[in-house]
Write an enzyme that holds these catalytic residues in place. Structure first.
Site, mmCIF file in Angstrom:
data_model
loop_
_atom_site.group_PDB
_atom_site.id
_atom_site.type_symbol
_atom_site.label_atom_id
_atom_site.label_comp_id
_atom_site.label_asym_id
_atom_site.label_seq_id
_atom_site.Cartn_x
_atom_site.Cartn_y
_atom_site.Cartn_z
ATOM 1 N N LYS A 70 0.828 -1.194 0.000
ATOM 2 C CA LYS A 70 0.000 0.000 0.000
ATOM 3 C C LYS A 70 0.880 1.270 0.000
ATOM 4 C CE LYS A 70 -4.212 -1.945 0.352
ATOM 5 N NZ LYS A 70 -4.262 -3.364 0.471
ATOM 6 N N LEU A 71 0.247 2.377 -0.323
ATOM 7 C CA LEU A 71 0.910 3.677 -0.380
ATOM 8 C C LEU A 71 1.731 3.968 0.883
ATOM 9 C CD1 LEU A 71 1.155 6.687 -1.332
ATOM 10 C CD2 LEU A 71 -1.176 6.999 -0.538
#
Ligand SMILES: *Cc1c(COP(=O)(O)O)cnc(C)c1O
Length: 380
Positions: free
Chosen positions: A189-190
């Site tokens: 994820k980011l």
């Protein structure tokens, strides 16, 4: 090979400093100082209150359902129903089913790709307890309409914000809507903490209930207050989270360059997700919607030949998975693909996420852009 995403690795020296401190303190888990520090720093960075760190984004959803009291339905034999979107990662719906609830899928808006509030009302039954929409690819759901509907019909609203790290809507954190919002801090994820997640509660009392639940319901040396589970974040996870947060601006800037390069080259050539007005960009994903599944398969094949691994997020549309359906219907060999779901099925068959991560160079994606644009011209 250029993959669809790549985990962000922060400065090794920074991580080492945190690890040295862990070894000195000899405190590995159970609400340690780094977990506490990460909680405070995330609340400040995201602009939210009542944030609880947990060990992953799936448990974040499960704990949120439990803490809000929707997982159990006293006096009814049939499972509680939760209205959700079929266009999402499996965990949104499987976590409901795992907690003994019945996910009820209603269709998405084909432009924003988020749950269309216009479809929710008709799906409400006496067993409906909650709405679980997803800010898919970091786009904002119609939070005003959904929150108002939840309020009017007495339903809890839990947003799966796994893609919405740092996202704002009309200048306010997107994660501050609903009764609770969840985040995933998985490596891909980011923002990540190797594995990890968080719940942001509207009410402090829900946060306090959840805090007990993630540590077996234990509240003191000889006190076990209620049913709980283990969903704690450990100090190594928190250390990684702190290091990744230290570099979040660099991460976002690097992603933004690639995101805008894609947008500039592809806008007008291929259908893109329509961002809701007032929704910020967090550069988490770059999905493109192609003309048909056969075009998509062709594009994927040609990308692969050029060394690009694009991924079909999200396919299949979840209403097609029999194990998420109603137990009784499983034996009737019933077709779960209810006719109410049209757009999710259609979009799932022809959407592709292009490679996007910090450190990817604009020059590296040009070949991928050419393949997508070229295929479009041929199909037209
Ligand atoms: C990644 C993701 C999850 C699950 O998070 P984990 O941390 O991997 O358990 C849930 N929902 C969505 C929409 C996701 O993308």
């Amino acid at each position: 090979m250029i993959t669809v995403t790549r985990p962000y690795f922060p400065e090794r020296q920074n991580f080492d400093r945190y690890v040295d401190a862990i070894f000195e303190r000899r405190w590995l888990t159970n609400h340690g100082p780094l977990e506490q520090e990460l909680t405070k720093r995330l609340e400040t960075y995201l602009g939210v209150k009542n944030l609880l760190l947990v060990s992953n984004g799936t448990l974040a959803l499960q704990i949120a359902y439990r803490a809000l009291g929707i997982a159990r339905m006293p006096g009814l034999y049939e499972p509680a129903e939760v209205i959700t979107t079929p266009f999402t990662f499996i965990a949104t719906a499987s976590s409901l089913k795992w907690e003994g609830m019945q996910p009820v899928f209603t269709d998405i808006d084909p432009a924003t790709l988020c749950l269309d509030p216009a479809n929710i009302d008709a799906a409400i039954t006496p067993r409906t307890r909650a709405i679980a929409p997803v800010h898919v690819f970091g786009n904002a759901c119609d939070v005003e309409a959904i929150d108002a509907l939840g309020e009017a019909r007495g339903l809890k609203v839990i947003y799966d914000g796994a893609h919405a790290f740092g996202a704002t809507y009309r200048g306010r954190s997107l994660l501050s809507y609903g009764d609770a919002s969840t985040l995933s801090f998985h490596a891909t994820k980011l923002f990540h903490s190797i594995e990890g997640g968080a719940i942001i509660f509207k009410r402090k009392e829900d946060l306090e209930r959840a805090r007990k639940m993630i540590n077996f319901g234990i509240t003191g040396p000889e006190c076990i207050e209620e049913l709980g589970i283990n969903a704690k974040m450990n100090e190594f996870q928190a250390a990684m989270g702190l290091c990744v947060l230290d570099e979040i601006e660099v991460n976002l800037e690097s992603r933004a360059l690639v995101w805008h390069a894609y947008a500039q080259a592809l806008r007008g050539n291929v259908q893109l997700q329509t961002r809701r007005i007032g929704a910020s960009l967090n550069y988490a994903y770059f999905p493109v919607i192609l003309e048909s599944e056969s075009v998509l398969l062709d594009v994927m094949q040609r990308l692969e030949q050029e060394g690009f691994m694009a991924r079909r997020y999200f396919c299949p549309s979840l209403e097609s998975l029999a194990f998420l359906g109603r137990p009784a219907a499983e034996h009737q060999e019933e077709d779960f693909s209810t006719p109410r779901i049209f757009h999710s099925k259609d979009i799932a068959s022809r959407i592709l996420c292009l490679p996007l991560y910090a450190g990817l160079e604009v020059s590296e994606i040009l070949a991928a852009v050419r393949i997508v644009v070229d295929r479009h011209v041929k199909a037209a």
